[in-house]
Design an enzyme around this catalytic site. Structure first.
Site, mmCIF file in Angstrom:
data_model
loop_
_atom_site.group_PDB
_atom_site.id
_atom_site.type_symbol
_atom_site.label_atom_id
_atom_site.label_comp_id
_atom_site.label_asym_id
_atom_site.label_seq_id
_atom_site.Cartn_x
_atom_site.Cartn_y
_atom_site.Cartn_z
ATOM 1 N N ASP A 113 -1.359 9.138 -10.482
ATOM 2 C CA ASP A 113 -1.399 8.259 -11.463
ATOM 3 C C ASP A 113 0.216 8.049 -11.811
ATOM 4 O OD1 ASP A 113 -4.062 8.127 -11.520
ATOM 5 O OD2 ASP A 113 -4.385 9.040 -13.487
ATOM 6 N N ASP B 225 0.967 -1.207 -0.254
ATOM 7 C CA ASP B 225 0.005 -0.041 -0.036
ATOM 8 C C ASP B 225 1.006 1.267 0.003
ATOM 9 O OD1 ASP B 225 -3.037 0.859 0.620
ATOM 10 O OD2 ASP B 225 -1.670 2.219 1.604
ATOM 11 N N GLU C 250 -4.830 2.138 -4.462
ATOM 12 C CA GLU C 250 -3.265 2.174 -4.201
ATOM 13 C C GLU C 250 -2.848 1.163 -3.420
ATOM 14 O OE1 GLU C 250 -4.949 4.489 -0.217
ATOM 15 O OE2 GLU C 250 -5.525 4.052 -2.665
ATOM 16 N N HIS D 273 -4.388 14.361 -9.494
ATOM 17 C CA HIS D 273 -4.899 12.883 -9.720
ATOM 18 C C HIS D 273 -3.899 12.485 -10.790
ATOM 19 C CE1 HIS D 273 -8.115 12.577 -7.029
ATOM 20 N NE2 HIS D 273 -8.743 13.575 -7.603
ATOM 21 N N ASN E 274 -2.534 12.794 -3.346
ATOM 22 C CA ASN E 274 -3.312 12.776 -4.676
ATOM 23 C C ASN E 274 -4.030 14.485 -4.247
ATOM 24 O OD1 ASN E 274 -3.752 11.410 -6.599
ATOM 25 N ND2 ASN E 274 -5.352 10.155 -5.795
#
Length: 357
Positions: A238, A221, A265, A234, A229
């Site tokens: 990514d 994780d 994630e 975003h 984020n």
């Protein structure tokens, strides 16, 4: 009274307006995927997706970018791929039916040819058969043979053509199958791929001649990903997800290993015939490699610092199934988070921590 295209256009505009309102009120992102999810929600064409959205908004108040990605992959992309597979299956069935029809025609033609030969043999066996009749029989046999040969050539050409068509359909179906198991953002396996690999690896007995080692599972994780984020956007989020996927590919070299992004994630690594010590070495290579990379915002060249990850590891026991193995790996991951993040914990370490506590 308006009807037809004008009415459809007006309805679409109403749905679009309502979609934008919901996206504004219940979504942390505004991108084409989010619009597609909310538009289908308002249209009511995907009741299972609507139930999932209601559940998520009730629990969290909003849909995150990760939520949108999962909903889109599960209920929109998945539907498109299923439709493509259905279309390919229909084409394949039609092609096979065409081949069977040609084969039936060929069988009938061959049977008729055999019956003709049998009848001619009776005529030839008759000592009273004249020379003229024999000439007619031979001429007819030659003509029939030419017809059968032509039919066989046609059948052979059609079979070659069908073989090529079926091979193309097979390749298309395989591509669709792989796409249905792939996370579009990272290129790793998706949740479906992860779950299938885990069930397959845990539930299948060891192959004869194998190492006899168990299956190990690593779950990973990204630390503070939501905060990252929200701070940088975003698109940069990514970029982080892709970075982790690249590192996983670089450092997981075991044969038969499955690499997957199965949540926003969250990542998983299924390692067949890998004991706990070997799995821990893999996890640590991934963790230290991610931490050593400095992230740079592509649009500005701005340094965004380092990304860290937390990992949990569990190894298959004799009575394990896929669910119990994943639960133990998740428990190790949560323990790593509680212990300060940016670390790897396996189940033996977590058990020792509990004993001390």
């Amino acid at each position: 009274m308006r009807q037809g295209p004008d009415l459809d256009r007006e309805r679409s505009l109403v749905l679009a307006q309502r979609s934008f309102e919901l996206m504004r009120d219940y979504c942390t992102c505004a991108n084409p995927r989010a619009y597609a999810v909310w538009y289908l929600y308002v249209a009511g064409t995907q009741p299972l997706m609507n139930d999932a959205i209601k559940r998520l908004t009730t629990q969290n108040g909003v849909l995150t970018s990760a939520d949108i990605d999962q909903l889109h992959d599960a209920y929109i992309d998945g539907r498109r791929i299923a439709a493509e597979v259905d279309r390919m299956n229909s084409s394949l069935i039609a092609e096979v039916e065409g081949i069977m029809e040609i084969i039936e025609v060929s069988i009938r033609s061959t049977a008729q040819y055999g019956e003709s030969l049998q009848a001619f043999s009776h005529d030839i066996a008759n000592t009273a058969t004249s020379r003229t009749r024999l000439r007619e029989i031979v001429t007819t046999i030659i003509a029939n043979t030419r017809d059968v040969t032509a039919n066989n050539r046609t059948l052979e050409a059609r079979m070659r053509e069908s073989r090529s068509e079926i091979e193309q359909l097979r390749e298309t179906l395989e591509a669709a199958r792989l796409e249905s198991l792939t996370d579009a953002l990272t290129g790793l396996g998706n949740r479906k791929s992860f779950e299938e690999a885990l069930h397959r690896t845990v539930n299948v007995p060891p192959a004869p001649g194998g190492t006899g080692k168990p299956t190990s599972l690593i779950v990973l994780d990204i630390d503070y990903f939501k905060r990252f984020n929200d701070l940088y956007g975003h698109l940069t989020g990514d970029q982080v997800l892709r970075l982790v996927a690249i590192v996983m590919r670089e450092h997981v070299v075991q044969a038969g290993a499955t690499l997957a992004r199965f949540g926003g994630e969250e990542f998983g690594i299924v390692l067949p015939e890998t004991d706990l010590e070997e799995a821990r070495a893999v996890a640590e290579r991934v963790r230290t490699s991610v931490t050593s990379r400095e992230l740079v915002k592509r649009s500005t060249g701005e340094s965004l610092g380092k990304v860290t990850v937390s990992l949990g590891i569990a190894t298959q026991h004799g009575d394990d199934n896929a669910v119990s193995l994943l639960e133990r790996a998740d428990a190790c991951l949560f323990a790593a988070k509680r212990a300060g993040r940016d670390r790897t914990l396996d189940e033996t370490e977590v058990m020792a921590m509990r004993d001390v506590a």
